[in-house]
Design a protein around this motif. Sequence first.
Motif, mmCIF file in Angstrom:
data_model
loop_
_atom_site.group_PDB
_atom_site.id
_atom_site.type_symbol
_atom_site.label_atom_id
_atom_site.label_comp_id
_atom_site.label_asym_id
_atom_site.label_seq_id
_atom_site.Cartn_x
_atom_site.Cartn_y
_atom_site.Cartn_z
ATOM 1 N N SER A 142 0.842 -1.193 0.000
ATOM 2 C CA SER A 142 0.000 0.000 0.000
ATOM 3 C C SER A 142 0.882 1.251 0.000
ATOM 4 C CB SER A 142 -0.910 0.001 1.223
ATOM 5 O OG SER A 142 -0.157 0.271 2.383
ATOM 6 N N ASP A 143 0.251 2.382 -0.261
ATOM 7 C CA ASP A 143 1.006 3.644 -0.261
ATOM 8 C C ASP A 143 1.651 3.910 1.092
ATOM 9 O OD1 ASP A 143 0.376 4.137 -2.889
ATOM 10 O OD2 ASP A 143 -1.318 5.466 -2.435
ATOM 11 N N LYS A 144 0.931 3.573 2.171
ATOM 12 C CA LYS A 144 1.482 3.783 3.519
ATOM 13 C C LYS A 144 2.722 2.926 3.732
ATOM 14 C CE LYS A 144 -1.947 5.348 6.798
ATOM 15 N NZ LYS A 144 -2.781 4.989 7.936
ATOM 16 N N ASP A 145 2.639 1.664 3.301
ATOM 17 C CA ASP A 145 3.777 0.757 3.465
ATOM 18 C C ASP A 145 4.971 1.231 2.650
ATOM 19 O OD1 ASP A 145 2.336 -0.823 5.195
ATOM 20 O OD2 ASP A 145 1.731 -2.256 3.626
ATOM 21 N N GLU A 146 4.721 1.675 1.417
ATOM 22 C CA GLU A 146 5.810 2.161 0.558
ATOM 23 C C GLU A 146 6.468 3.390 1.173
ATOM 24 O OE1 GLU A 146 4.528 2.748 -3.456
ATOM 25 O OE2 GLU A 146 3.708 0.728 -3.585
ATOM 26 N N ARG A 147 5.640 4.292 1.696
ATOM 27 C CA ARG A 147 6.160 5.500 2.321
ATOM 28 C C ARG A 147 6.993 5.142 3.556
ATOM 29 N NH1 ARG A 147 4.525 9.530 6.190
ATOM 30 N NH2 ARG A 147 5.274 11.568 5.514
ATOM 31 N N ALA A 148 6.493 4.245 4.366
ATOM 32 C CA ALA A 148 7.208 3.832 5.573
ATOM 33 C C ALA A 148 8.551 3.196 5.214
ATOM 34 C CB ALA A 148 6.370 2.869 6.391
ATOM 35 N N ALA A 149 8.560 2.356 4.175
ATOM 36 C CA ALA A 149 9.804 1.714 3.753
ATOM 37 C C ALA A 149 10.792 2.751 3.224
ATOM 38 C CB ALA A 149 9.522 0.663 2.691
ATOM 39 N N ARG A 150 10.285 3.715 2.445
ATOM 40 C CA ARG A 150 11.152 4.755 1.899
ATOM 41 C C ARG A 150 11.730 5.620 3.025
ATOM 42 N NH1 ARG A 150 7.557 7.186 -0.964
ATOM 43 N NH2 ARG A 150 7.316 9.022 0.345
ATOM 44 N N LEU A 151 10.902 5.994 3.985
ATOM 45 C CA LEU A 151 11.383 6.798 5.113
ATOM 46 C C LEU A 151 12.399 6.037 5.956
ATOM 47 C CD1 LEU A 151 8.111 8.571 6.280
ATOM 48 C CD2 LEU A 151 10.055 9.588 5.104
ATOM 49 N N ALA A 152 12.165 4.753 6.153
ATOM 50 C CA ALA A 152 13.109 3.938 6.922
ATOM 51 C C ALA A 152 14.460 3.881 6.218
ATOM 52 C CB ALA A 152 12.549 2.541 7.128
ATOM 53 N N ALA A 153 14.433 3.734 4.884
ATOM 54 C CA ALA A 153 15.682 3.694 4.122
ATOM 55 C C ALA A 153 16.407 5.037 4.206
ATOM 56 C CB ALA A 153 15.397 3.336 2.670
ATOM 57 N N GLU A 154 15.659 6.142 4.139
ATOM 58 C CA GLU A 154 16.267 7.469 4.253
ATOM 59 C C GLU A 154 16.870 7.693 5.642
ATOM 60 O OE1 GLU A 154 16.811 9.887 1.994
ATOM 61 O OE2 GLU A 154 16.103 8.459 0.506
ATOM 62 N N LEU A 155 16.185 7.215 6.665
ATOM 63 C CA LEU A 155 16.722 7.339 8.020
ATOM 64 C C LEU A 155 18.021 6.558 8.181
ATOM 65 C CD1 LEU A 155 13.507 7.157 10.201
ATOM 66 C CD2 LEU A 155 15.071 9.076 10.015
ATOM 67 N N ARG A 156 18.060 5.355 7.616
ATOM 68 C CA ARG A 156 19.292 4.560 7.694
ATOM 69 C C ARG A 156 20.436 5.252 6.958
ATOM 70 N NH1 ARG A 156 15.605 0.357 7.038
ATOM 71 N NH2 ARG A 156 16.008 0.278 4.814
ATOM 72 N N ALA A 157 20.136 5.798 5.776
ATOM 73 C CA ALA A 157 21.168 6.502 5.006
ATOM 74 C C ALA A 157 21.653 7.736 5.760
ATOM 75 C CB ALA A 157 20.617 6.895 3.634
ATOM 76 N N ASN A 158 20.728 8.458 6.377
ATOM 77 C CA ASN A 158 21.084 9.638 7.147
ATOM 78 C C ASN A 158 21.961 9.268 8.339
ATOM 79 O OD1 ASN A 158 21.095 12.320 7.962
ATOM 80 N ND2 ASN A 158 19.216 12.095 9.138
ATOM 81 N N LEU A 159 21.626 8.183 9.007
ATOM 82 C CA LEU A 159 22.421 7.737 10.152
ATOM 83 C C LEU A 159 23.830 7.355 9.711
ATOM 84 C CD1 LEU A 159 22.592 7.025 13.132
ATOM 85 C CD2 LEU A 159 21.711 4.765 12.565
ATOM 86 N N ARG A 160 23.956 6.658 8.585
ATOM 87 C CA ARG A 160 25.291 6.297 8.066
ATOM 88 C C ARG A 160 26.101 7.549 7.763
ATOM 89 N NH1 ARG A 160 22.793 3.251 4.063
ATOM 90 N NH2 ARG A 160 21.902 1.455 5.049
ATOM 91 N N ARG A 161 25.448 8.536 7.136
ATOM 92 C CA ARG A 161 26.120 9.790 6.799
ATOM 93 C C ARG A 161 26.586 10.517 8.058
ATOM 94 N NH1 ARG A 161 22.516 10.808 3.041
ATOM 95 N NH2 ARG A 161 21.128 11.846 4.487
#
Length: 52
Positions: free
Chosen positions: A2-21
């Motif tokens: 669903s759109d909510k699931d896709e958004r949650a997955a995208r945000l989680a990936a962005e958070l992980r990338a931000n944490l690595r940075r």
Amino acid sequence: MSDKDERAARLAAELRANLRRRKAQARAGAAAADAPAEGNQSSGAHLDTSQA
């Protein structure tokens, strides 16, 4: 997915990338703080710029 699931997955990936940075920046900052700066070495000579 669903759109909510896709958004949650995208945000989680962005958070992980931000944490690595942020971790990489913190490691680089810590390494720079430990190493003396080049060109900031004193030769022992003092240049007096005061008006006497």
